[in-house]
Motif scaffolding. Structure first.
Motif, PDB file in Angstrom:
ATOM      1  N   GLY A 100       0.840  -1.201   0.000  1.00 13.97           N
ATOM      2  CA  GLY A 100       0.000   0.000   0.000  1.00 13.97           C
ATOM      3  C   GLY A 100       0.870   1.244   0.000  1.00 13.97           C
ATOM      4  N   ALA A 101       0.275   2.349  -0.493  1.00 11.06           N
ATOM      5  CA  ALA A 101       1.001   3.618  -0.483  1.00 11.06           C
ATOM      6  C   ALA A 101       1.335   4.011   0.956  1.00 11.06           C
ATOM      7  N   LYS A 102       0.466   3.613   1.883  1.00 14.27           N
ATOM      8  CA  LYS A 102       0.705   3.954   3.292  1.00 14.27           C
ATOM      9  C   LYS A 102       2.017   3.327   3.774  1.00 14.27           C
ATOM     10  N   HIS A 103       2.234   2.087   3.386  1.00  9.61           N
ATOM     11  CA  HIS A 103       3.467   1.397   3.763  1.00  9.61           C
ATOM     12  C   HIS A 103       4.670   2.054   3.094  1.00  9.61           C
ATOM     13  N   SER A 128      -3.009   9.974   8.397  1.00  6.60           N
ATOM     14  CA  SER A 128      -1.829   9.148   8.712  1.00  6.60           C
ATOM     15  C   SER A 128      -0.492   9.891   8.620  1.00  6.60           C
ATOM     16  N   TYR A 129      -0.455  11.033   7.926  1.00  6.38           N
ATOM     17  CA  TYR A 129       0.858  11.679   7.746  1.00  6.38           C
ATOM     18  C   TYR A 129       1.573  11.986   9.065  1.00  6.38           C
ATOM     19  N   PRO A 130       0.909  12.703  10.000  1.00 10.90           N
ATOM     20  CA  PRO A 130       1.655  13.040  11.226  1.00 10.90           C
ATOM     21  C   PRO A 130       2.094  11.787  11.988  1.00 10.90           C
ATOM     22  N   SER A 175      -5.893  16.370  -3.062  1.00 13.40           N
ATOM     23  CA  SER A 175      -5.745  16.148  -1.621  1.00 13.40           C
ATOM     24  C   SER A 175      -6.883  15.367  -0.975  1.00 13.40           C
ATOM     25  N   ASN A 176      -6.499  14.495  -0.091  1.00 16.14           N
ATOM     26  CA  ASN A 176      -7.391  13.921   0.897  1.00 16.14           C
ATOM     27  C   ASN A 176      -7.114  14.703   2.171  1.00 16.14           C
ATOM     28  N   PRO A 177      -8.017  15.447   2.769  1.00 14.69           N
ATOM     29  CA  PRO A 177      -9.462  15.373   2.615  1.00 14.69           C
ATOM     30  C   PRO A 177     -10.106  16.495   1.801  1.00 14.69           C
ATOM     31  N   SER A 204       5.828  13.383  -2.564  1.00 18.13           N
ATOM     32  CA  SER A 204       4.661  13.766  -3.359  1.00 18.13           C
ATOM     33  C   SER A 204       3.714  12.572  -3.446  1.00 18.13           C
ATOM     34  N   ASP A 205       2.609  12.682  -2.718  1.00 20.76           N
ATOM     35  CA  ASP A 205       1.630  11.587  -2.662  1.00 20.76           C
ATOM     36  C   ASP A 205       0.599  11.832  -3.762  1.00 20.76           C
ATOM     37  N   GLU A 206       0.680  11.011  -4.815  1.00 22.94           N
ATOM     38  CA  GLU A 206      -0.123  11.251  -6.010  1.00 22.94           C
ATOM     39  C   GLU A 206      -1.178  10.164  -6.209  1.00 22.94           C
ATOM     40  N   ILE A 207      -1.629   9.594  -5.096  1.00 25.34           N
ATOM     41  CA  ILE A 207      -2.508   8.420  -5.184  1.00 25.34           C
ATOM     42  C   ILE A 207      -3.853   8.716  -5.852  1.00 25.34           C
ATOM     43  N   TYR A 208      -4.281   9.986  -5.844  1.00 29.02           N
ATOM     44  CA  TYR A 208      -5.571  10.335  -6.474  1.00 29.02           C
ATOM     45  C   TYR A 208      -5.386  10.947  -7.863  1.00 29.02           C
ATOM     46  N   GLU A 209      -4.230  10.764  -8.465  1.00 29.75           N
ATOM     47  CA  GLU A 209      -3.908  11.493  -9.704  1.00 29.75           C
ATOM     48  C   GLU A 209      -4.928  11.307 -10.826  1.00 29.75           C
ATOM     49  N   PHE A 238      -2.400   1.369  -5.964  1.00 28.20           N
ATOM     50  CA  PHE A 238      -3.447   0.745  -6.773  1.00 28.20           C
ATOM     51  C   PHE A 238      -4.818   0.844  -6.116  1.00 28.20           C
ATOM     52  N   SER A 239      -4.837   1.179  -4.822  1.00 35.70           N
ATOM     53  CA  SER A 239      -6.078   1.137  -4.045  1.00 35.70           C
ATOM     54  C   SER A 239      -7.203   1.956  -4.658  1.00 35.70           C
ATOM     55  N   LYS A 240      -6.890   3.190  -4.985  1.00 38.90           N
ATOM     56  CA  LYS A 240      -7.951   4.134  -5.376  1.00 38.90           C
ATOM     57  C   LYS A 240      -8.268   4.006  -6.861  1.00 38.90           C
ATOM     58  N   TRP A 247      -6.009  -5.243  -1.504  1.00 37.39           N
ATOM     59  CA  TRP A 247      -4.856  -5.981  -2.047  1.00 37.39           C
ATOM     60  C   TRP A 247      -3.561  -5.578  -1.360  1.00 37.39           C
ATOM     61  N   ARG A 248      -3.560  -4.397  -0.797  1.00 41.21           N
ATOM     62  CA  ARG A 248      -2.408  -3.802  -0.123  1.00 41.21           C
ATOM     63  C   ARG A 248      -1.178  -3.738  -1.027  1.00 41.21           C
ATOM     64  N   LEU A 249      -1.302  -2.896  -2.032  1.00 38.87           N
ATOM     65  CA  LEU A 249      -0.191  -2.688  -2.959  1.00 38.87           C
ATOM     66  C   LEU A 249      -0.045  -1.211  -3.298  1.00 38.87           C
ATOM     67  N   GLY A 250       1.146  -0.698  -3.127  1.00 38.65           N
ATOM     68  CA  GLY A 250       1.444   0.671  -3.520  1.00 38.65           C
ATOM     69  C   GLY A 250       2.918   0.714  -3.881  1.00 38.65           C
ATOM     70  N   PHE A 326     -12.042  11.628  -3.828  1.00 37.00           N
ATOM     71  CA  PHE A 326     -13.497  11.416  -3.727  1.00 37.00           C
ATOM     72  C   PHE A 326     -14.031  11.846  -2.377  1.00 37.00           C
ATOM     73  N   TYR A 327     -13.628  13.070  -2.006  1.00 31.26           N
ATOM     74  CA  TYR A 327     -14.073  13.625  -0.733  1.00 31.26           C
ATOM     75  C   TYR A 327     -14.570  15.052  -0.921  1.00 31.26           C
ATOM     76  N   VAL A 328     -15.584  15.419  -0.126  1.00 26.49           N
ATOM     77  CA  VAL A 328     -15.878  16.839   0.048  1.00 26.49           C
ATOM     78  C   VAL A 328     -15.597  17.156   1.510  1.00 26.49           C
TER      79      VAL A 328
HETATM   80  N1  PMP Z   1      -2.340   8.606   0.643  1.00 34.21           N
HETATM   81  C1  PMP Z   1      -3.566   9.144   0.737  1.00 34.21           C
HETATM   82  C2  PMP Z   1      -3.709  10.603   0.568  1.00 34.21           C
HETATM   83  C3  PMP Z   1      -4.678   8.340   0.998  1.00 34.21           C
HETATM   84  O1  PMP Z   1      -5.879   8.882   1.086  1.00 34.21           O
HETATM   85  C4  PMP Z   1      -4.499   6.965   1.158  1.00 34.21           C
HETATM   86  C5  PMP Z   1      -5.723   6.132   1.452  1.00 34.21           C
HETATM   87  N2  PMP Z   1      -5.614   5.125   2.277  1.00 34.21           N
HETATM   88  C6  PMP Z   1      -3.190   6.453   1.050  1.00 34.21           C
HETATM   89  C7  PMP Z   1      -2.139   7.296   0.802  1.00 34.21           C
HETATM   90  C8  PMP Z   1      -2.841   4.996   1.242  1.00 34.21           C
HETATM   91  O2  PMP Z   1      -3.510   4.120   0.431  1.00 34.21           O
HETATM   92  P1  PMP Z   1      -3.054   2.603   0.348  1.00 34.21           P
HETATM   93  O3  PMP Z   1      -2.193   2.303   1.491  1.00 34.21           O
HETATM   94  O4  PMP Z   1      -4.340   1.839   0.383  1.00 34.21           O
HETATM   95  O5  PMP Z   1      -2.342   2.461  -0.968  1.00 34.21           O
END
Ligand code: PMP
Ligand code: GLU
Length: 395
Positions: A100-103, A128-130, A175-177, A204-209, A238-240, A247-250, A326-328
């Motif tokens: 996952g991108a988080k990992h 999760s960032y802080p 950005s999330n949120p 640079s977290d580009e998961i919502y690109e 790959f999550s979003k 699947w836990r893949l980033g 996908f947030y407001v």
């Molecule tokens: N970055 C942002 C901004 C997110 O919203 C998320 C959502 N969980 C993630 C990273 C991590 O996603 P994942 O670990 O499922 O790839």
């Protein structure tokens, strides 16, 4: 906390987004029909061709330990994707596939930060960032942005937050949120500040690109500021995009071989890489048609347009129209209830589950995910409107 839990862990908060999602699921399982607006998780199933590829891999016996940084085919496919879609040149050796991108973000901070190093995080921030920074012994430095500026950090705010201890800066666009993004020019003006401080790495977290709306065009930070490539970590997953949250893949594309090898070593000594057959699914996702992504994006877009308009009609709500994700993130400060208390009451009294703005460093807001069906969103807004009519009164 028990005597077996160390101080570092005691300083880490659980994830509110995951906590509220799970709480809403529990209530639903007990027969209380809660509309969850909490999950940052597409409601679509993973596309069939991706699932098939993973099933095939399982059948073919791809069930052993794999290289810790990811299977070579996937690292190559990611490098090709970054070249094709983002205009970024990475060798497969610079790519590390994580759980996952988080990992991948966790790994970056573990590898880059020395104890006490500061990391600049614009707020509202993803929950999760802080915590990821704290876990690595770093110090999150939160810099609030304003709704009037569409929650974008201004270059002078970035400059003012930098100290000799600043080691990294997190940029999340879209950005999330908040759902807002930084266009190429806006990223370049931040780059101008960062250019003066060679010690600062950019994450640079580009998961919502690919989930963008209203004509917003995503540009990778390292493409907007090519001279900062050598200290930019590009994070994606790959999550979003492909609806593959479970699947836990980033992955992370690292600025150099040395940092990639350090992250690989960390994985080798912790997770031993990611699930073997899942990686073949991800490979199919990158090599297959992007039509499935276009279909999901169009559905999110329709919900966004409906939701923003519906929320704006509720008394006391002011709501920006998202450019991506996908947030407001409506401002509900006029209701005069702290967001954490508000969300508890909404869960108990209206059976809807948004996430408190306070969890993202911005009380006075709530986050509503529109990664749920239009029908569910309509029901949620109906409940919200009724609750507001009953409890907020004529101020
Ligand atoms: N970055 C942002 C901004 C997110 O919203 C998320 C959502 N969980 C993630 C990273 C991590 O996603 P994942 O670990 O499922 O790839
Ligand atoms: N990122 C998503 C969210 O913000 C999923 C949950 C999480 O990992 O935080 O809701």
């Amino acid at each position: 906390m028990g005597f077996l839990v160390n101080q570092r862990m005691q300083a880490v908060k659980p994830s509110a987004t995951i906590g509220i999602t799970m709480r809403a699921r529990e209530l639903n399982a007990r027969g209380i029909k809660v509309v969850s607006l909490a999950a940052g998780e597409p409601d679509f199933d993973t596309p069939e061709h991706i699932k098939e590829a993973a099933i095939r891999a399982l059948r073919e016996g791809k069930t052993k330990y794999m290289p810790s940084a990811g299977i070579p085919e996937l690292r190559e496919a990611i490098a090709a994707k970054l070249q094709r879609e983002n205009g970024l040149q990475y060798s497969p050796q610079q790519i590390v596939v994580g759980c996952g991108a988080k990992h991948s973000l966790y790994n970056i901070f573990q590898v880059v930060l020395e104890p006490g190093d500061e990391v600049i995080i614009p707020s509202p921030y993803w929950v999760s960032y802080p915590e990821l920074v704290t876990l690595a012994g770093g110090r999150p430095v939160i810099v609030p942005t304003e709704q009037e500026n569409e929650f974008r950090l201004r270059p002078e705010q970035l400059a003012a937050a930098i100290t000799p201890r600043t080691r990294a800066f997190i940029l999340n666009s879209p950005s999330n949120p908040t759902g807002m993004g930084y266009d190429c020019n806006q990223q370049q003006s931040l780059a101008e500040v960062l250019r003066e401080h060679p010690r600062i790495a950019i994450v640079s977290d580009e998961i919502y690109e690919l989930l963008t709306y209203r004509g917003f065009r995503h540009v990778s930070f390292a493409a907007a500021a090519p001279d900062l490539y050598e200290r930019t970590f590009t994070v994606n997953g790959f999550s979003k995009t492909f609806s593959m949250t479970g699947w836990r893949l980033g992955y992370v594309a690292c600025p150099d071989r040395a940092s990639a090898e350090a992250i690989q070593c960390l994985q080798e000594q912790s997770t031993t890489g990611t699930t073997s057959f899942a990686q073949y699914g991800a490979l199919a996702a990158l090599q297959g048609s992007v039509e499935c992504v276009a279909r999901m994006r169009a559905a999110f877009d329709e919900r966004r347009a409906w939701l923003v308009e519906a929320l704006r009609k509720i008394p006391g709500v002011s709501c920006l129209d998202p450019q991506g994700a996908f947030y407001v993130f409506p401002n509900i400060s006029a209701w005069g209830i702290p967001s954490t208390r508000l969300c508890l009451r909404l869960l108990e009294e209206a059976h809807i589950a948004p996430v408190p703005g306070a969890s993202f460093g911005a009380d006075g807001h709530i986050r509503i995910s529109f990664a749920t069906s239009l029908e569910q969103l309509k029901e949620a807004v109906k409940r919200l409107r009724a609750w507001v009519g009953q409890h907020i009164g004529q101020r």
